[in-house]
Design an enzyme around this catalytic site. Sequence first.
Site, short mmCIF file in Angstrom:
data_model
loop_
_atom_site.label_atom_id
_atom_site.label_comp_id
_atom_site.label_asym_id
_atom_site.label_seq_id
_atom_site.Cartn_x
_atom_site.Cartn_y
_atom_site.Cartn_z
N GLY A 239 94.12 59.04 51.80
CA GLY A 239 92.70 58.70 51.68
C GLY A 239 91.94 58.48 52.97
O GLY A 239 90.71 58.32 52.93
N PRO A 274 98.89 60.93 53.49
CA PRO A 274 97.66 61.55 53.96
C PRO A 274 97.63 63.05 53.66
O PRO A 274 98.65 63.73 53.76
CB PRO A 274 97.69 61.32 55.47
CG PRO A 274 99.14 61.21 55.81
CD PRO A 274 99.81 60.60 54.61
N ARG A 276 94.00 65.06 53.62
CA ARG A 276 92.82 65.48 54.38
C ARG A 276 92.92 65.16 55.88
O ARG A 276 92.58 65.99 56.71
CB ARG A 276 91.60 64.74 53.79
CG ARG A 276 90.26 65.22 54.29
CD ARG A 276 89.16 64.27 53.79
NE ARG A 276 89.27 63.98 52.38
CZ ARG A 276 88.70 64.69 51.41
NH1 ARG A 276 87.94 65.72 51.72
NH2 ARG A 276 88.85 64.35 50.14
N TYR A 316 81.18 68.51 45.31
CA TYR A 316 80.95 67.12 45.77
C TYR A 316 79.70 66.99 46.64
O TYR A 316 79.55 65.97 47.33
CB TYR A 316 82.11 66.63 46.64
CG TYR A 316 83.50 66.83 46.14
CD1 TYR A 316 83.95 66.22 44.97
CD2 TYR A 316 84.42 67.58 46.88
CE1 TYR A 316 85.26 66.37 44.55
CE2 TYR A 316 85.73 67.73 46.46
CZ TYR A 316 86.14 67.13 45.30
OH TYR A 316 87.44 67.27 44.90
N CYS A 342 77.45 84.47 41.05
CA CYS A 342 76.28 84.35 40.20
C CYS A 342 76.13 82.94 39.65
O CYS A 342 76.33 82.70 38.44
CB CYS A 342 76.36 85.38 39.07
SG CYS A 342 76.51 87.03 39.76
C1 LIG Z 1 94.93 63.22 46.67
C2 LIG Z 1 95.96 62.22 46.88
C3 LIG Z 1 96.40 61.90 48.17
C4 LIG Z 1 95.79 62.48 49.42
O1 LIG Z 1 94.48 62.09 49.62
P1 LIG Z 1 93.73 62.44 50.99
O2 LIG Z 1 92.39 61.88 50.82
O3 LIG Z 1 93.73 63.91 51.12
O4 LIG Z 1 94.49 61.79 52.09
C5 LIG Z 1 97.44 61.01 48.31
N1 LIG Z 1 98.03 60.45 47.22
C6 LIG Z 1 97.63 60.72 45.97
C7 LIG Z 1 98.32 60.08 44.84
C8 LIG Z 1 96.58 61.62 45.75
O5 LIG Z 1 96.19 61.88 44.51
#
Ligand SMILES: *Cc1c(COP(=O)(O)O)cnc(C)c1O
Length: 412
Positions: A239, A274, A276, A316, A342
């Site tokens: 996250g 992690p 992203r 988003y 389209c």
């Molecule tokens: C999507 C997800 C992540 C990764 O989230 P990022 O924002 O890409 O770091 C980690 N753990 C779980 C359970 C997820 O669903």
Amino acid sequence: MNYFECRNGELWAEDVRVSELAEKYGTPLYIYSTKTLKRHYRAFDKALTGVDHLTCFSVKANSNVGLLRLLGGYGAGMDIVSGGELYRALAAGVDPQKIVFSGVGKQDHEIKEALDADILMFNVESTQELERIGAIAGQMNTVARVSIRINPDVDPKTHPYISTGLKKNKFGLDMLEATGVYSMAKHHPALDPVGLDCHIGSQLTQISPFAEALEKLLDFADQLKSSGIDIRYLDLGGGLGITYNEESPPLPEDLGRAIMDTLAGRQLTVILEPGRAIAGNAGILVTRVIYTKKTPAKHFVIVDAGMNDLVRPSLYQAFHRIGEVIPKGREKLSMDVVGPICESGDFLAQDRMLPTVQPGELLAVFSAGAYGFTMSSQYNSRLRAAEVIVDGDKTILARRRETYQDLIALET
Ligand SMILES: *Cc1c(COP(=O)(O)O)cnc(C)c1O
């Protein structure tokens, strides 16, 4: 920091000209940078120096086998959410003892596959799921290691679609229910409750929600301990946000410091998931201008990448920086960068000040390494893009562009 830079008026991916790659492999094209990937992975690894830890890359962010193989080679584990992702991780040679399995809807065959592979643990999200895993592990004469995913009810302050740790979200269990689930797991012969898990959301740009969740989890771990359940793994999910535009998210080391301060000597292996933050800025999407068009309302740039290639802007309202691959010092205008699909929602940027471009010229869409290709589709019967991985002055084709035969190959 990443290795896509402008040098002498041209965009480079490490030591390769982006324009050369577009010429050789065609567009739209995903380009990943090995150096960036390694740097980001290492930043997480280093952030937790001094405590036992495991960094499990979230495969859903970027599941290209070549990229997973690189990360596995650096020592990364994987966080998977399906049998397909397990298959990819194993195909990439990742050590199963570094794989954790998340997600609210694990099916029987996926549970079996994961037990067969002997993954590190399941992050369990409901009572029924726990019972199912216990029953399947029992039939297979094995013991499933499990963590319970807690919904700590903290506000990650991010886009509602990527908030996952609020009471109203479908993820995890509240602590009251989780207490019962742990005691079920403890008394089940085919289950071993070894961990405690949460994941509160994505693209977080502050440390405080992580710290808040961590404190709640540790309190809960202490409660569990007093009822005889001694967990060994603490999984804080993924996250951590990245810079798409002007955000300045905390660094992995800031997160690491907050974790170590709060952990205060507890003997736990910390797991992070992690996605992203490792892959996002390690990839760009290169697209070619097809036409430009001026209407009474707007200037449009119509490019060969659409929402099927990169859906984040449509889904988003996400911002992706866009730049020219070969800048020419032209005047700037406010314009919409749109794809050929389209749908009016098919855009990569809206009302963006960009230099005027001509058909045939190239644009780079930055921060496209996570939730880019993995969320792509064949909508409008478009062929999915190719993916290349650059390492210094070398490039490998990590996934070839799809063909018309690929489009109908599965249709009987
Ligand atoms: C999507 C997800 C992540 C990764 O989230 P990022 O924002 O890409 O770091 C980690 N753990 C779980 C359970 C997820 O669903």
